[in-house]
Design an enzyme around this catalytic site. Structure first.
Site, PDB file in Angstrom:
ATOM      1  N   ASP A  68       0.997  -1.267   0.083  1.00 28.03           N
ATOM      2  CA  ASP A  68      -0.225  -0.055   0.013  1.00 28.03           C
ATOM      3  C   ASP A  68       0.633   1.151  -0.148  1.00 28.03           C
ATOM      4  OD1 ASP A  68       0.995  -0.042   2.632  1.00 28.03           O
ATOM      5  OD2 ASP A  68      -1.099   0.075   3.481  1.00 28.03           O
ATOM      6  N   TYR A  70       2.861   4.739   0.830  1.00 23.57           N
ATOM      7  CA  TYR A  70       3.543   5.198   1.856  1.00 23.57           C
ATOM      8  C   TYR A  70       2.397   6.269   2.496  1.00 23.57           C
ATOM      9  CZ  TYR A  70       8.013   4.115  -0.169  1.00 23.57           C
ATOM     10  OH  TYR A  70       8.950   3.465  -0.631  1.00 23.57           O
ATOM     11  N   PHE A  81       7.007   1.941  -4.116  1.00 24.36           N
ATOM     12  CA  PHE A  81       8.292   1.961  -3.872  1.00 24.36           C
ATOM     13  C   PHE A  81       9.137   3.455  -4.032  1.00 24.36           C
ATOM     14  CE2 PHE A  81       8.213  -2.693  -4.097  1.00 24.36           C
ATOM     15  CZ  PHE A  81       8.570  -2.898  -2.813  1.00 24.36           C
ATOM     16  N   HIS A 190      11.308  -9.385   0.806  1.00 19.90           N
ATOM     17  CA  HIS A 190      11.041  -7.981   0.630  1.00 19.90           C
ATOM     18  C   HIS A 190      12.454  -7.136   0.543  1.00 19.90           C
ATOM     19  CE1 HIS A 190       9.221  -3.997   1.211  1.00 19.90           C
ATOM     20  NE2 HIS A 190       8.037  -4.669   0.876  1.00 19.90           N
TER      21      HIS A 190
END
Length: 225
Positions: A68, A70, A81, A190
């Site tokens: 989701d 920031y 990202f 991740h």
């Protein structure tokens, strides 16, 4: 339901119009209207579909899946990202840049804006396209995941030779939506500081992606942001 007020690029609108007419999407829009009346929501409405608007459907070569947006001020701009130029580079993106440097020799960039990737065909897709300020995950399970799962399915069904970069357990679950006979799926942990050293750093996904694209007759991605 009219799609006129959905600010999404025309080729995606054509592919995803059936979704805009589903009950879940109507309810999602109603939820967002209420949220915006009572809370700060990121990213701004005109940036919510940035992943789609920067990467038209037929241009998609690579899909990177985030969870989701920031949830801090000025960070989210609709690309997973990525943060707008001038905003401090978040920790996960810093690790992505570390891997870029070791894998393809790109010196660590000083900006966190990945729009140049998106313009080359990298769909930077969060599973949830909005979030309440300072509350991570607050817009999960409101309908966005159904919409973005359909996005992944449409890419899988209607395009060929796309590279899917699935980083972390959440993203890896999306593999079941993808035809592995037609596309390349690359998985790792991740890039978060909590897990990057367990296999993201050293995964060489950027060079593997470009080698595959070249093999399939496609232009490779210039990973320099």
């Amino acid at each position: 339901m009219s799609t006129k007020n959905i600010q999404i690029e025309d080729s995606w609108k054509e592919v995803l119009t059936p979704e805009f007419e589903q009950d879940y999407f109507v309810q999602l829009k109603e939820f967002l209207v209420r949220e915006k009346m009572e809370h700060i929501v990121y990213p701004p409405g005109d940036l919510m579909f940035s992943a789609y608007n920067n990467t038209p459907f037929n241009n998609v070569k690579v899909v990177i899946i985030g969870q989701d947006p920031y949830h801090g001020p000025n960070q989210a701009h609709g690309l997973c990202f990525s943060v707008p130029e001038g905003v401090k580079i978040p920790p996960s993106l810093r690790n992505i840049y570390k891997e870029l440097q070791s894998d393809v020799g790109i010196a660590a960039p000083t900006k966190g804006d990945l729009t140049s990737w998106a313009k080359q065909g990298v769909l930077l897709l969060n599973a949830t396209l909005s979030v309440r300020a300072h509350q991570a995950g607050s817009h999960q399970k409101k309908g966005w995941e159904i919409f973005t799962n359909q996005t992944i399915k449409k890419v899988s069904e209607e395009l060929e030779h796309v590279v899917f970069l699935l980083w972390g357990a959440f993203a890896q679950k999306k593999a079941e939506l993808i035809d592995q006979e037609k596309h390349l799926i690359l998985k790792s942990v991740h890039p978060s500081p909590l897990s990057a050293h367990r296999g993201f750093l050293g995964c060489k996904h950027f060079s593997q992606t470009n080698n595959y694209l070249i093999k399939m007759g496609e232009k490779p991605i210039d990973w320099n942001p």
